[in-house]
Enzyme design. Structure first.
Site, PDB file in Angstrom:
ATOM      1  N   ARG A   1       0.850  -1.184   0.000  1.00 54.52           N
ATOM      2  CA  ARG A   1       0.000   0.000   0.000  1.00 54.52           C
ATOM      3  C   ARG A   1       0.884   1.231   0.000  1.00 54.52           C
ATOM      4  NH1 ARG A   1      -3.980   2.302   4.856  1.00 54.52           N
ATOM      5  NH2 ARG A   1      -2.128   3.494   5.380  1.00 54.52           N
TER       6      ARG A   1
ATOM      7  N   TYR B   1      -3.386  11.549   6.012  1.00 51.25           N
ATOM      8  CA  TYR B   1      -3.639  10.207   6.531  1.00 51.25           C
ATOM      9  C   TYR B   1      -2.603   9.222   5.978  1.00 51.25           C
ATOM     10  CZ  TYR B   1      -5.028   5.465   6.717  1.00 51.25           C
ATOM     11  OH  TYR B   1      -4.957   4.119   6.923  1.00 51.25           O
TER      12      TYR B   1
ATOM     13  N   ASP C   1      -5.342   3.749   0.023  1.00 50.64           N
ATOM     14  CA  ASP C   1      -6.471   3.987   0.929  1.00 50.64           C
ATOM     15  C   ASP C   1      -6.853   5.471   0.883  1.00 50.64           C
ATOM     16  OD1 ASP C   1      -8.286   4.032   3.009  1.00 50.64           O
ATOM     17  OD2 ASP C   1      -6.977   3.038   4.466  1.00 50.64           O
TER      18      ASP C   1
ATOM     19  N   HIS D   1      -9.327   6.656   2.688  1.00 52.51           N
ATOM     20  CA  HIS D   1      -9.808   6.915   4.048  1.00 52.51           C
ATOM     21  C   HIS D   1     -11.067   7.780   4.072  1.00 52.51           C
ATOM     22  CE1 HIS D   1      -8.870   6.693   8.434  1.00 52.51           C
ATOM     23  NE2 HIS D   1      -8.346   5.568   8.000  1.00 52.51           N
TER      24      HIS D   1
ATOM     25  N   GLU E   1      -9.163   1.739  -1.656  1.00 51.97           N
ATOM     26  CA  GLU E   1      -9.877   1.432  -0.411  1.00 51.97           C
ATOM     27  C   GLU E   1     -10.631   2.644   0.137  1.00 51.97           C
ATOM     28  OE1 GLU E   1      -7.180  -0.109   2.502  1.00 51.97           O
ATOM     29  OE2 GLU E   1      -8.397   0.592   4.167  1.00 51.97           O
TER      30      GLU E   1
ATOM     31  N   GLU F   1     -13.672  -1.600   6.754  1.00 55.76           N
ATOM     32  CA  GLU F   1     -12.994  -1.706   8.060  1.00 55.76           C
ATOM     33  C   GLU F   1     -13.811  -1.072   9.180  1.00 55.76           C
ATOM     34  OE1 GLU F   1      -9.358   0.269   6.810  1.00 55.76           O
ATOM     35  OE2 GLU F   1      -9.766   1.932   8.160  1.00 55.76           O
TER      36      GLU F   1
ATOM     37  N   ARG G   1     -13.424  -5.583   3.796  1.00 55.29           N
ATOM     38  CA  ARG G   1     -12.349  -5.167   4.698  1.00 55.29           C
ATOM     39  C   ARG G   1     -12.653  -5.436   6.178  1.00 55.29           C
ATOM     40  NH1 ARG G   1      -7.813  -3.968   4.653  1.00 55.29           N
ATOM     41  NH2 ARG G   1      -7.854  -1.948   5.667  1.00 55.29           N
TER      42      ARG G   1
ATOM     43  N   GLU H   1      -4.183  -7.360   5.242  1.00 59.84           N
ATOM     44  CA  GLU H   1      -3.361  -6.205   5.625  1.00 59.84           C
ATOM     45  C   GLU H   1      -2.428  -6.605   6.774  1.00 59.84           C
ATOM     46  OE1 GLU H   1      -5.580  -2.895   7.292  1.00 59.84           O
ATOM     47  OE2 GLU H   1      -4.015  -1.469   6.757  1.00 59.84           O
TER      48      GLU H   1
ATOM     49  N   TRP I   1     -12.077  11.863   9.054  1.00 58.81           N
ATOM     50  CA  TRP I   1     -10.665  11.495   9.208  1.00 58.81           C
ATOM     51  C   TRP I   1     -10.395  10.170   8.564  1.00 58.81           C
ATOM     52  CZ3 TRP I   1      -8.017   7.335  11.505  1.00 58.81           C
ATOM     53  CH2 TRP I   1      -6.595   7.436  11.359  1.00 58.81           C
TER      54      TRP I   1
HETATM   55  O1  EZ4 Z   1      -7.206   4.246  10.154  1.00 64.39           O
HETATM   56  O2  EZ4 Z   1      -6.907   1.208  12.010  1.00 64.39           O
HETATM   57  O3  EZ4 Z   1      -6.387   0.544   6.340  1.00 64.39           O
HETATM   58  N1  EZ4 Z   1      -6.119   0.879   7.458  1.00 64.39           N
HETATM   59  C1  EZ4 Z   1      -6.609   1.961   8.063  1.00 64.39           C
HETATM   60  C2  EZ4 Z   1      -6.139   2.201   9.485  1.00 64.39           C
HETATM   61  C3  EZ4 Z   1      -7.209   2.862  10.351  1.00 64.39           C
HETATM   62  C4  EZ4 Z   1      -6.909   2.581  11.812  1.00 64.39           C
HETATM   63  C5  EZ4 Z   1      -7.936   3.260  12.719  1.00 64.39           C
HETATM   64  O4  EZ4 Z   1      -7.750   2.855  14.037  1.00 64.39           O
HETATM   65  O5  EZ4 Z   1      -7.364   2.697   7.484  1.00 64.39           O
HETATM   66  O6  EZ4 Z   1      -4.992   2.991   9.456  1.00 64.39           O
HETATM   67 CO    CO Z   2      -8.149   1.737   5.693  1.00 69.78          CO
END
Ligand code: EZ4
Ligand code: CO
Length: 405
Positions: free
Chosen positions: A147, A159, A213, A215, A239, A265, A286, A342, A405
């Site tokens: 990643r 992030y 990712d 996020h 992702e 996730e 995820r 992951e 976030w």
């Molecule tokens: O932000 O697990 O793909 N992994 C992620 C992680 C999440 C954290 C949050 O606690 O997006 O970094």
């Molecule tokens: Co993630």
């Protein structure tokens, strides 16, 4: 066999982890992970005040019935706290059953389907050049899937970019003990990210899987644009493009791009996926066993996903303990529609608190045939690390608007 006692172990070897330990009248015990990053004590209370009293005297082999008792029987269903607590019980019961029957957990859920579990590592750098170099380091370590996250020109923080490269630690407070504040600009991000993946392919060729990712920071049409612009670089997946509560939003993304999509996730039940699955809007699930009710529920999610050509790619960040990783590796070894796992490494401090059997070799994680999950907790060592409140960061746009976030 009867459950005689259970306890919650709180420890902080560099970051907070919550572990449930269930004891039986035959001396066999099992452990499960209950860590909810940034809100850990809520799950401690849920387990200690409500769940543990219901476990005493139960037969630990009745895993499905205990799961349903804790899910259906509670009336207030779903949610990260509830499902993490149920997951901890479920992992611990599978650990007990494996030990009692003298077999590794993967043998209880289908047996061995593959020789190893392909993992992806986290390469990240402050800028494009540094990120390219960091990806090279993962290639040198033998990773097949990587990643890539990079700092973005014009933004002070992004992030996925860590100071401690191997052990990303998103939960850390600012100087006043409150959540740190990150900065965001969708425009800057969207203009930069395709350049990163172009450079990665130009530098390293087509051989490796690259992942990214977002996020949860884009709208569906912005995600569609990014997916489309990344198509020439053949990502393994993109992702968490959007804030994922709105499953219908994925229809827009899917209509415009062939870049594979991963999400989940932050999900915690199969009901978060019904539209995504039945309309074939995603490619990878995820949701970790920890966030999604453990092995019992994970098997149902994976089975339904498989019907729709969807594979697993479980969350495995540093804030999920080695107990979740051990459970995931047994699960990933046993099911057919495994995709990738992951693997954000834990620090040596954390690994010492959770002695485990699994090991990394040439892009794969492997488990051994040790009965149960092949994981333990060193309680004396765990007791030396006192809990410290640590928040995940919050995120604001450049004009101060509160964002995801
Ligand atoms: O932000 O697990 O793909 N992994 C992620 C992680 C999440 C954290 C949050 O606690 O997006 O970094
Ligand atoms: Co993630």
């Amino acid at each position: 066999m009867k459950i005689t006692d259970a306890k919650v172990i709180v420890t902080c070897p560099g970051r907070n982890f919550i572990t449930l330990k269930i004891m039986t009248d035959e001396g066999v015990y099992g452990i499960g992970d209950a860590t909810l990053n940034g809100r850990e004590k809520s799950v401690v209370s849920y387990l200690e005040d409500y769940v543990i009293p219901c476990l005493i005297g139960r037969n630990p082999f009745d895993i499905e019935d205990i799961w349903q008792y804790l899910y259906r029987g509670v009336y207030w269903r779903r949610g990260a706290i509830t499902m993490s607590a149920i997951a901890a019980v479920d992992m611990a019961l599978y650990d007990i059953k494996g030990k009692a029957l003298n077999t590794p957990v993967y043998n209880l859920i289908g047996g061995r389907s593959r020789t190893g579990v392909m993992v992806y590592g986290h390469a990240n750098g402050a800028d494009l050049e540094q990120t390219i170099d960091e990806v090279g380091k993962y290639i040198d370590m033998g990773y097949l899937a990587i990643r890539a996250q990079s700092g973005i020109p014009g933004l002070q923080s992004t992030y996925g970019v860590a100071k401690e490269k191997m052990y990303y630690e998103p939960a850390q407070n600012d100087a006043s003990g409150l959540p740190a504040v990150n900065e965001w600009s969708t425009e800057k991000y969207l203009n930069f990210t395709p350049k990163l993946f172009k450079k990665l392919r130009d530098t390293y060729g087509e051989e490796h899987h690259f992942l990214h990712d977002c996020h949860h920071r884009l709208t569906p049409i912005e995600a569609a644009r990014l997916g489309k612009e990344l198509e020439p670089y053949h990502l393994f997946w993109l992702e968490d493009t959007v804030q994922a509560e709105l499953q219908e939003g994925f229809r827009i993304i899917r209509k415009h791009t062939t870049t594979p999509l991963a999400v989940g996730e932050v999900f915690n039940t199969i009901y978060d996926y019904t539209t995504l699955f039945t309309e074939q809007l995603i490619d990878y699930v995820r949701m970790s066993l920890l966030r999604g009710g453990g092995i019992t529920h994970g098997l149902k999610v994976a089975a339904m996903a498989g019907v729709y050509h969807i594979r697993t790619g479980f969350h495995g960040a540093t804030d999920l303990s080695p107990v979740t990783m051990a459970a995931a590796l047994h699960f990933n070894t046993a099911i057919n529609n495994f995709g990738v796992q992951e693997y954000m490494r834990h620090t040596g401090e954390t690994d010492a608190v959770f002695p485990h059997e699994y090991y990394y070799d040439k892009g794969y994680l492997h488990i051994t045939d040790k009965p149960g999950l092949g994981i333990d907790i060193d309680e004396a060592l765990a007791a030396k690390y006192e809990y410290k409140r640590a928040y995940l960061p919050v995120n604001r746009k450049l004009d101060g608007t509160m964002f995801n976030w």
